[in-house]
Design a protein around this motif. Structure first.
Motif, short mmCIF file in Angstrom:
data_model
loop_
_atom_site.label_atom_id
_atom_site.label_comp_id
_atom_site.label_asym_id
_atom_site.label_seq_id
_atom_site.Cartn_x
_atom_site.Cartn_y
_atom_site.Cartn_z
N GLY A 181 0.83 -1.20 0.00
CA GLY A 181 0.00 0.00 0.00
C GLY A 181 0.85 1.25 0.00
O GLY A 181 2.01 1.23 0.42
N ARG A 182 0.26 2.31 -0.52
CA ARG A 182 0.90 3.64 -0.52
C ARG A 182 -0.07 4.62 0.12
O ARG A 182 -1.21 4.73 -0.29
N GLY A 183 0.42 5.33 1.16
CA GLY A 183 -0.43 6.22 1.92
C GLY A 183 -0.34 7.67 1.48
O GLY A 183 0.53 8.06 0.72
N ASN A 184 -1.27 8.48 2.01
CA ASN A 184 -1.37 9.89 1.63
C ASN A 184 -0.15 10.71 2.06
O ASN A 184 0.06 11.79 1.54
N GLU A 185 0.65 10.22 3.00
CA GLU A 185 1.84 10.96 3.42
C GLU A 185 3.09 10.49 2.67
O GLU A 185 4.20 10.82 3.06
N GLY A 186 2.90 9.71 1.62
CA GLY A 186 4.02 9.24 0.82
C GLY A 186 4.66 7.96 1.34
O GLY A 186 5.67 7.50 0.80
N SER A 187 4.11 7.39 2.38
CA SER A 187 4.67 6.17 2.97
C SER A 187 4.27 4.94 2.16
O SER A 187 3.22 4.89 1.55
N VAL A 188 5.16 3.95 2.21
CA VAL A 188 4.94 2.67 1.56
C VAL A 188 4.83 1.61 2.66
O VAL A 188 5.54 1.69 3.67
N PHE A 189 3.94 0.64 2.46
CA PHE A 189 3.74 -0.43 3.43
C PHE A 189 3.75 -1.76 2.69
O PHE A 189 3.07 -1.93 1.69
N VAL A 190 4.51 -2.73 3.21
CA VAL A 190 4.53 -4.09 2.68
C VAL A 190 4.13 -4.98 3.85
O VAL A 190 4.78 -4.96 4.90
N LEU A 191 3.07 -5.76 3.64
CA LEU A 191 2.56 -6.60 4.73
C LEU A 191 2.32 -8.03 4.24
O LEU A 191 2.02 -8.24 3.05
N SER A 192 2.44 -8.97 5.17
CA SER A 192 2.13 -10.36 4.85
C SER A 192 0.94 -10.81 5.68
O SER A 192 0.75 -10.34 6.81
N LYS A 193 0.15 -11.72 5.15
CA LYS A 193 -1.02 -12.23 5.88
C LYS A 193 -0.53 -13.01 7.09
O LYS A 193 0.32 -13.89 6.96
#
Length: 194
Positions: A181-193
């Motif tokens: 995911g990419r957030g409104n503050e420019g942050s990137v998130f990588v997540l695993s189930k």
């Protein structure tokens, strides 16, 4: 999938981004972009069966999350983002470790609203900060069940009613066990189930 394995290899050893050098950050962002280009789910927000569940953070550029590790005598434990599609709820949970019996928890509960096939608008509603043993925290699942029953926790538990307590998230890649995911503050998130 080769792109997924390459991303996970690039992330390995960065402690969710805390230990990533500038060179590693650039390599990770390149691997993320390559994977986003082959997203198998064109409308991630509508893929309820994939989106729903507990997700564990593998990597982020979010200063707000990474700064939780800067509290003296404490270190950042697991970070979860738990999505409940049926109730349009999101629970962000960060476990904090340190001195014995003083392990903590920082959590935010929010509601989300789909605004496109890949974007959700998020409105934060409640923040809970406290010691895990006083809160009765055992797992994300147990904690969320307590929140959903309306339990008031010992510690800092307060509503977030301000209209500035909102943002958006683009889900740019999702499959059965990985989400980007990419957030409104420019942050990137990588997540695993989880």
């Amino acid at each position: 999938m080769i792109g997924k394995a390459a991303l996970l290899d690039t992330i390995a050893g960065t402690n969710r981004g805390l230990l990533a050098s500038e060179q590693q950050k650039q390599a990770i962002l390149s691997a993320i972009a390559r994977l986003e280009d082959v997203n198998p789910t064109p409308r991630p927000v509508e893929a309820n069966n994939l989106l729903d569940g507990n997700w564990r953070l593998l990597y982020t550029t979010s200063k707000a999350l990474l700064n939780l590790d800067r509290v003296p005598f404490y270190q950042l434990g697991q970070i979860y983002q738990c999505i409940r599609v049926q109730t349009t709820s999101v629970y962000n949970i960060a476990e904090i470790y340190g001195l014995p019996y003083l392990e903590g928890l920082v959590s935010v509960a929010a509601k989300f609203e789909p605004v496109s096939g890949r974007r959700i608008q998020v409105k934060f509603e409640r923040s809970i900060i406290g010691l895990k043993n006083l809160i009765g925290y055992g797992s994300p699942e147990n904690f969320i069940q307590q929140i959903e029953t309306g339990k008031k926790f010992i510690g800092i538990d307060f509503p977030l009613n301000d209209d500035t307590q909102q943002g958006w998230l683009d889900i740019t890649y999702i499959d059965s066990d990985l989400r980007i995911g990419r957030g409104n503050e420019g942050s990137v998130f990588v997540l695993s189930k989880a």
